[in-house]
Scaffold this motif. Structure first.
Motif, PDB file in Angstrom:
ATOM      1  N   ASP A 138     106.515  20.379  20.415  1.00 26.20           N
ATOM      2  CA  ASP A 138     107.131  18.912  20.194  1.00 26.20           C
ATOM      3  C   ASP A 138     106.728  17.880  21.255  1.00 26.20           C
ATOM      4  OD1 ASP A 138     108.429  16.815  21.193  1.00 26.20           O
ATOM      5  OD2 ASP A 138     110.396  18.326  21.832  1.00 26.20           O
ATOM      6  N   ASP A 165     106.922  13.734  23.777  1.00 26.25           N
ATOM      7  CA  ASP A 165     107.218  12.676  25.436  1.00 26.25           C
ATOM      8  C   ASP A 165     105.767  12.314  25.893  1.00 26.25           C
ATOM      9  OD1 ASP A 165     109.868  13.390  26.265  1.00 26.25           O
ATOM     10  OD2 ASP A 165     108.939  15.036  27.210  1.00 26.25           O
ATOM     11  N   THR A 194     112.861   5.407  24.081  1.00 29.53           N
ATOM     12  CA  THR A 194     113.427   6.160  24.035  1.00 29.53           C
ATOM     13  C   THR A 194     113.050   7.661  23.196  1.00 29.53           C
ATOM     14  OG1 THR A 194     115.535   5.659  23.028  1.00 29.53           O
ATOM     15  CG2 THR A 194     115.510   4.445  24.585  1.00 29.53           C
ATOM     16  N   ARG A 195     113.365   8.712  23.625  1.00 27.46           N
ATOM     17  CA  ARG A 195     113.074   9.866  22.651  1.00 27.46           C
ATOM     18  C   ARG A 195     114.565  10.039  21.884  1.00 27.46           C
ATOM     19  NH1 ARG A 195     110.984  14.923  23.969  1.00 27.46           N
ATOM     20  NH2 ARG A 195     112.179  16.622  22.655  1.00 27.46           N
ATOM     21  N   LYS A 196     115.259   9.613  22.106  1.00 28.01           N
ATOM     22  CA  LYS A 196     116.921   9.145  21.001  1.00 28.01           C
ATOM     23  C   LYS A 196     116.053   8.689  19.540  1.00 28.01           C
ATOM     24  CE  LYS A 196     121.212   8.883  19.389  1.00 28.01           C
ATOM     25  NZ  LYS A 196     122.436   8.460  20.428  1.00 28.01           N
ATOM     26  N   ASP A 197     115.273   7.508  20.217  1.00 26.80           N
ATOM     27  CA  ASP A 197     114.700   6.688  18.703  1.00 26.80           C
ATOM     28  C   ASP A 197     113.852   7.196  18.222  1.00 26.80           C
ATOM     29  OD1 ASP A 197     116.231   4.519  19.697  1.00 26.80           O
ATOM     30  OD2 ASP A 197     114.097   3.767  20.941  1.00 26.80           O
ATOM     31  N   GLU A 232     113.032  10.914  17.556  1.00 25.97           N
ATOM     32  CA  GLU A 232     113.820  12.046  17.823  1.00 25.97           C
ATOM     33  C   GLU A 232     114.596  11.699  16.156  1.00 25.97           C
ATOM     34  OE1 GLU A 232     116.420  13.363  19.730  1.00 25.97           O
ATOM     35  OE2 GLU A 232     115.542  15.073  21.151  1.00 25.97           O
ATOM     36  N   GLY A 233     114.732  10.297  16.196  1.00 27.82           N
ATOM     37  CA  GLY A 233     115.573   9.417  15.121  1.00 27.82           C
ATOM     38  C   GLY A 233     114.428   9.302  13.671  1.00 27.82           C
ATOM     39  N   PHE A 269     114.029  19.218  14.926  1.00 29.06           N
ATOM     40  CA  PHE A 269     114.599  18.166  14.837  1.00 29.06           C
ATOM     41  C   PHE A 269     116.154  17.896  14.130  1.00 29.06           C
ATOM     42  CE2 PHE A 269     110.501  17.351  16.850  1.00 29.06           C
ATOM     43  CZ  PHE A 269     110.626  17.299  17.881  1.00 29.06           C
TER      44      PHE A 269
END
Length: 205
Positions: free
Chosen positions: A14, A17, A38-41, A43-44, A185
């Motif tokens: 991973d 970050d 962001t991390r969520k961005d 991950e998508g 993911f």
């Protein structure tokens, strides 16, 4: 089975970050982008190629602006990866060491040129892999790059391990079995085998 071809992000490690730090360093200097990623961005975007990532993350920019921004981000990203690495999943090196005694190991990832080399440089895992490929070098799809690895190395019975629907589609394109890394993911509903952790590979092979 004579060989194992691995996806990288979400399968072996991973790096989000580290990548996030690099991209936001570039974005802060661009007055057309409001706010940081962001991390969520990220991950998508796992499993997508760079042109798809640029459209998803920067929809308000023109195609040319997207391409230039992503190019700048990717170049800095490679430097950050080389210096800071990412988070390897538990016991990755031990598992790779054991697997490499019996099978030929390879990497095919949807990344830019230089990314896998940076991964190798920081984590010192190059010795376990015989070859790798990515669209940054070939401009081909993941399935086509898997076929390149198969043809270039004369593989007769490989499997592909990944964590996204795109990985499944690539394996199906190459007509080889797919092992789903459930800890990664993505969400995949169809696969030949599944693993809950990287270590589970030792119980399969």
């Amino acid at each position: 089975m004579d060989s194992i071809i691995f996806d990288l992000d979400g399968t072996i490690w991973d790096s989000i970050d580290t990548v996030l730090s690099a991209w936001n360093s570039v974005i802060r200097k661009n007055n057309q982008i409001k706010g940081e990623l962001t991390r969520k961005d990220f991950e998508g975007t796992m499993g997508l190629q760079m042109n798809e990532i640029s459209r998803k993350l920067f929809p308000t920019l023109s195609y040319k602006e997207q391409q230039q921004l992503v190019k700048n981000c990717a170049e800095l990203e490679n430097c950050f990866i080389e210096k800071h690495g990412g988070v390897l999943y538990p016991n990755v090196e031990n598992v790779l060491s054991e697997l490499s005694k019996k099978y030929k190991l390879y990497i095919v990832s949807n990344c830019q040129d230089g990314y896998i080399e940076a991964f190798y440089k920081y984590h010192k895992l190059e010795k376990y892999f015989l070859d790798f490929e990515n669209p940054g070098r070939t401009s081909l799809s993941k399935g086509e790059n898997i076929n390149l690895i198969i043809d270039r190395n004369n593989l007769s019975n490989p499997v592909y391990i990944g964590d996204t629907e795109g990985d499944l589609e690539a394996a199906r394109f190459a007509k080889i079995p797919f092992i789903y890394a459930k800890y990664g993911f993505g969400q995949v509903n169809h696969y030949d085998r599944a693993i809950e952790s990287f270590e589970d590979l030792l119980s399969i092979f």
